[in-house]
Scaffold this motif. Structure first.
Motif: not given
Length: 294
Positions: A172-174, A176-178, A232, A251, A253
């Motif tokens: 999820a940290s990699l 993000g909102e993309r 990530g 953690s 996706k």
């Protein structure tokens, strides 16, 4: 059986070695004879059968369809002979149990459970070989492989152990909102791939994706791929069963999931024939733990 019409065992042994090594020279080294002697034995076998069994291919050789059929039968026959001799001489009872699997399967599924097998069967010596390579089954060699696929491996018996789909995931940290909507969207990320495997190339090919530039791929041992995913460092294609807790926690996706292949997952793969007692015990133990996971 009319032994006068049966091919000589030496010619069958020479042919089996050539078929396995795809080289007269390598077969000669395996049998401790010259490559000319091996070639002569194979030609004699072809003359006896009235069939062409091998053809030249580059610097090596390839089997004709008739050669492939003969090799399968000869290999099974020699395996049965070896198993019988080992049984009679007691070798099968003391030989370590040789198991191969991918590093990812070893780290994520097998090793957290293997102490239970050792405690239950302290008399069985194990040789665990985590490798991304598809190891060839030979008499006295690998007893059992745990392979990912649909269960169709020519000349071998397989049994579905751990059904699982294949997923492309990223931390999820990699991500993000993309928003990731098409496979092409994944080309913007670095990729992590287990050494010796080609799941990434196969997945991209199945999606019809044609990269316009060289992909950013790092090849790592299986346990390092999972660690890198969680940090990530990149996205990867892996079995969902290994990362289900990470998916549930959010953690990792799931970006894409391949559920088209019925019967896909990790299989118990063995040579045809009766299992020796240590192998039978290990296969039964695998089934029990897999059932507990379902």
């Amino acid at each position: 059986m009319n032994w006068r019409e049966f091919p000589s065992l030496s010619s069958l042994r020479a042919f089996s070695a050539v078929a396995e090594k795809k080289s007269f020279s390598a077969a000669g080294r395996e049998l401790n004879v010259t490559h000319a002697a091996v070639s002569q034995q194979v030609r004699a076998l072809e003359k006896h059968l009235g069939l062409q069994l091998v053809v030249r291919e580059g610097r090596g050789i390839a089997l004709t369809p008739e050669g492939e059929t003969l090799f399968q039968g000869v290999n099974e026959g020699f395996s049965a002979i070896r198993a019988t001799v080992d049984h009679l001489t007691g070798e099968e009872g003391v030989r370590p149990l040789n198991i191969t699997m991918t590093p990812a399967f070893a780290v994520s599924w097998l090793m957290p459970r293997i102490s239970d097998f050792r405690n239950s069967h302290p008399d069985i010596e194990l040789m665990l070989n985590p490798t991304g390579e598809v190891v060839t089954f030979e008499p006295g060699g690998v007893d059992l492989a745990i392979r990912f696929g649909d269960g169709n491996w020519a000349g071998l018996e397989s049994e579905l152990l751990l059904p699982t789909s294949f997923v492309v995931v990223g931390a999820a940290s990699l991500i993000g909102e993309r928003t990731i909507t098409t496979p092409e969207d994944l080309l913007q990320f670095p990729w992590l791939q287990e050494l010796g495997t080609n799941e990434l190339a196969l997945w991209v090919q199945r999606q019809g994706v044609v990269p316009t530039r060289k992909m950013n791929v790092t090849h790592l041992p299986g346990y390092m791929v999972l660690e890198g995913l969680r940090r990530g460092d990149g996205v990867s294609a892996t079995a969902r069963a290994f990362i289900e807790p990470d998916i549930a926690s959010g953690s990792l996706k799931v970006l894409f999931e391949d559920t088209r292949s019925h019967g896909s997952g990790y299989h118990i793969v063995t040579r045809p024939g009766v299992m020796r007692p240590p192998l039978k015990a290990f296969a039964s133990w695998l089934r029990g733990h897999a059932a507990a996971c379902s």
